[in-house]
Design an enzyme around this catalytic site. Structure first.
Site, PDB file in Angstrom:
ATOM      1  N   ARG A  41      23.897  14.443  40.170  1.00  0.00           N
ATOM      2  CA  ARG A  41      23.024  13.283  39.619  1.00  0.00           C
ATOM      3  C   ARG A  41      21.510  13.792  39.295  1.00  0.00           C
ATOM      4  NH1 ARG A  41      24.988   7.696  42.531  1.00  0.00           N
ATOM      5  NH2 ARG A  41      26.692   7.555  41.084  1.00  0.00           N
ATOM      6  N   GLY A  94      30.317   1.681  39.408  1.00  0.00           N
ATOM      7  CA  GLY A  94      30.328   0.089  39.429  1.00  0.00           C
ATOM      8  C   GLY A  94      29.707  -0.176  38.303  1.00  0.00           C
ATOM      9  N   GLY A 146      34.277   7.105  40.577  1.00  0.00           N
ATOM     10  CA  GLY A 146      34.182   8.110  41.497  1.00  0.00           C
ATOM     11  C   GLY A 146      35.551   9.033  41.590  1.00  0.00           C
ATOM     12  N   LYS A 191      43.760  -1.563  44.213  1.00  0.00           N
ATOM     13  CA  LYS A 191      44.108  -2.996  44.084  1.00  0.00           C
ATOM     14  C   LYS A 191      43.781  -3.768  42.716  1.00  0.00           C
ATOM     15  CE  LYS A 191      42.808  -4.234  48.907  1.00  0.00           C
ATOM     16  NZ  LYS A 191      41.918  -4.897  49.619  1.00  0.00           N
TER      17      LYS A 191
HETATM   18  P1  AMP Z   1      40.019   2.022  43.801  1.00  0.00           P
HETATM   19  O1  AMP Z   1      38.751   2.185  44.632  1.00  0.00           O
HETATM   20  O2  AMP Z   1      40.549   0.739  43.663  1.00  0.00           O
HETATM   21  O3  AMP Z   1      39.799   2.670  42.305  1.00  0.00           O
HETATM   22  O4  AMP Z   1      41.287   2.645  44.671  1.00  0.00           O
HETATM   23  C1  AMP Z   1      41.159   3.952  45.044  1.00  0.00           C
HETATM   24  C2  AMP Z   1      42.198   4.422  45.834  1.00  0.00           C
HETATM   25  O5  AMP Z   1      43.420   4.086  45.595  1.00  0.00           O
HETATM   26  C3  AMP Z   1      42.027   5.814  46.223  1.00  0.00           C
HETATM   27  O6  AMP Z   1      41.561   5.965  47.725  1.00  0.00           O
HETATM   28  C4  AMP Z   1      43.663   6.133  46.494  1.00  0.00           C
HETATM   29  O7  AMP Z   1      44.048   6.647  47.388  1.00  0.00           O
HETATM   30  C5  AMP Z   1      44.195   4.502  46.333  1.00  0.00           C
HETATM   31  N1  AMP Z   1      45.748   4.713  46.029  1.00  0.00           N
HETATM   32  C6  AMP Z   1      46.044   5.083  44.764  1.00  0.00           C
HETATM   33  N2  AMP Z   1      47.622   4.955  44.681  1.00  0.00           N
HETATM   34  C7  AMP Z   1      47.899   4.415  45.676  1.00  0.00           C
HETATM   35  C8  AMP Z   1      49.211   4.047  46.403  1.00  0.00           C
HETATM   36  N3  AMP Z   1      50.373   3.968  45.597  1.00  0.00           N
HETATM   37  N4  AMP Z   1      49.255   3.425  47.471  1.00  0.00           N
HETATM   38  C9  AMP Z   1      48.152   3.223  48.317  1.00  0.00           C
HETATM   39  N5  AMP Z   1      46.820   3.756  47.952  1.00  0.00           N
HETATM   40  C10 AMP Z   1      46.524   4.195  46.418  1.00  0.00           C
END
Ligand code: AMP
Length: 402
Positions: A41, A383, A360, A204
């Site tokens: 950064r 974000g 990230g 999610k």
């Molecule tokens: P996000 O912050 O929503 O972009 O999610 C990132 C997180 O999603 C990372 O920490 C990954 O470990 C998790 N992730 C990706 N695929 C899976 C999965 N199949 N089951 C559980 N967590 C997951």
């Protein structure tokens, strides 16, 4: 913000003899010894700082660091930044602890062309995060011009990002980093060469609703992987065992599938998964069809057939946007899918596609495999990038335009 031409950037002006207040984002990660573990950064702001110094101006830098609670906290003092910045700029950096003391005002007033001053962490003042005109006016009184180069914070309606701009009605500018983020994101959002493929991963679906909604009208292909793909698979009737799922989002997933069918967007979901009994590095794992996961197992990475399938789609795309890992990439055993995806995006870029990677985790994966040079644009804002791709206006950008 479609019209990039409306942006007044620092390249449009010569700052000779001016005092320029630059909002940068030096919110770097620190280890428990307060050492900077990733200085990206700081490095990303150097072109803007250097251009203004080379014009013959003096520079006052302001940033936040971490999440202090609104008062001084030694752990988040910018004293850690001073030597690093000084080394990069190859000059002394004047540091000030108290933003509004007479001494600070005098030092700022006496700055000579080529000199650099860094203000203490803005978030030591609670007025930073709650828009405050008096605080903005005080900061503004230190300089003749204002530049925002803090893309990663520009989705925040904070004093140094938004409120302050009104005190520089004719002297506010986009820094080079902010301008290049917007330019590259606009290329994806408003000028994508088809076929345009969005690859969305992460945990999610609930945090990606806005981005999916906005992209449906723009993309030819939507690849959905990672934890959120299991909500789609379940919504379509598949057995996902113990995989991550958001039961309250099944309806959203179903209506996205329908909308994509109606609008002619090709939706690609994983066809197989790397499954294990638990969320642990020690678990045995095996490959399995995505919709036949046994009840005691969970999908933690995309399977080999899915990797090949997604690579084929990415290879045929002229524009690619990737956000979010497609497996639990923090664990050695479950990072192969994300690695394969990163290599596919880099490969397509080498063959002439435009690729943009943001968020990230995806950026960390790109860096881990030393692929950053093979991606057209790696966004520095998590974000802020998500909100921009969702179609929201960023307060930091709007403040410079109005
Ligand atoms: P996000 O912050 O929503 O972009 O999610 C990132 C997180 O999603 C990372 O920490 C990954 O470990 C998790 N992730 C990706 N695929 C899976 C999965 N199949 N089951 C559980 N967590 C997951």
């Amino acid at each position: 913000m479609k019209e990039f031409s409306k942006m007044k950037t620092i390249e449009d002006f010569n700052f000779k003899g001016k005092k320029v207040l630059i909002r940068v984002d030096f919110n770097v990660p620190l280890n428990h010894n307060r050492q900077i573990t990733d200085d990206t950064r700081i490095k990303e702001s150097l072109p803007t700082i250097s251009k203004i110094l080379e014009d013959g101006a003096s520079v006052i830098l302001m940033t936040h660091l971490g999440r202090p609670k609104g008062g001084y906290e030694h752990d988040y003092s910018l004293t850690t930044i001073v030597p690093v910045l000084s080394k990069f700029l190859n000059k002394n950096v004047i540091f000030t602890r108290d933003l509004f003391s007479d001494k600070t005002k005098k030092v700022a007033a006496a700055l000579k062309p080529g000199e650099v001053m860094l203000l203490e962490n803005l978030r030591f003042y609670k007025e930073e995060e709650k828009p405050n005109e008096a605080f903005a006016k005080d900061l503004a009184s230190l300089a003749d011009c204002y530049v925002n180069d803090a893309f990663a914070t520009s989705h925040r309606n904070h004093t140094s990002i938004a409120t302050i701009a009104k005190f520089f009605p004719n002297n506010k500018y986009f820094g080079l980093l902010l301008a290049s983020e917007i330019k590259n994101l606009n290329k994806i959002l408003y000028d994508a060469k088809p076929p345009f493929t969005a690859v969305l991963g992460g945990a999610k679906i609930s945090s990606k609703i806005g981005i999916i909604k906005n992209l449906i009208d723009k993309v030819d292909n939507m690849i959905i992987g990672g934890g959120m793909s299991y909500t789609f698979i379940k919504a379509l009737g598949g057995s996902i065992g113990n995989s991550l799922v958001e039961n309250d989002r099944l309806e959203d997933a179903r209506s996205f599938v329908q909308e994509m069918m109606l609008k002619g967007v090709n939706l690609y979901l994983p066809i197989d998964a790397c499954i294990a009994e638990g969320f642990s590095e020690l678990e045995d794992f095996k490959m399995c069809d995505i919709d036949k996961i046994p009840s005691h197992m969970m999908g933690l990475d995309m399977g080999k057939r899915t990797r090949r399938r997604f690579a084929e789609i990415i290879n045929k795309s002229n524009t690619i946007l990737w956000n979010g890992p497609v497996g639990v990439f923090e664990m050695e055993r479950f990072k192969q899918g994300t690695k394969a995806l990163a290599i596919s995006v880099a490969g397509a870029t080498i063959s002439g596609s435009f690729s943009l990677v943001g968020g990230g985790d995806s950026v960390a994966a790109i860096n881990e495999y030393n692929l950053a040079d093979q991606i057209s644009y790696v966004s520095t804002g998590g974000g802020a990038m998500l909100e921009y791709v969702e179609g929201k206006e960023l307060p930091g950008v709007q403040a410079l335009l109005t």
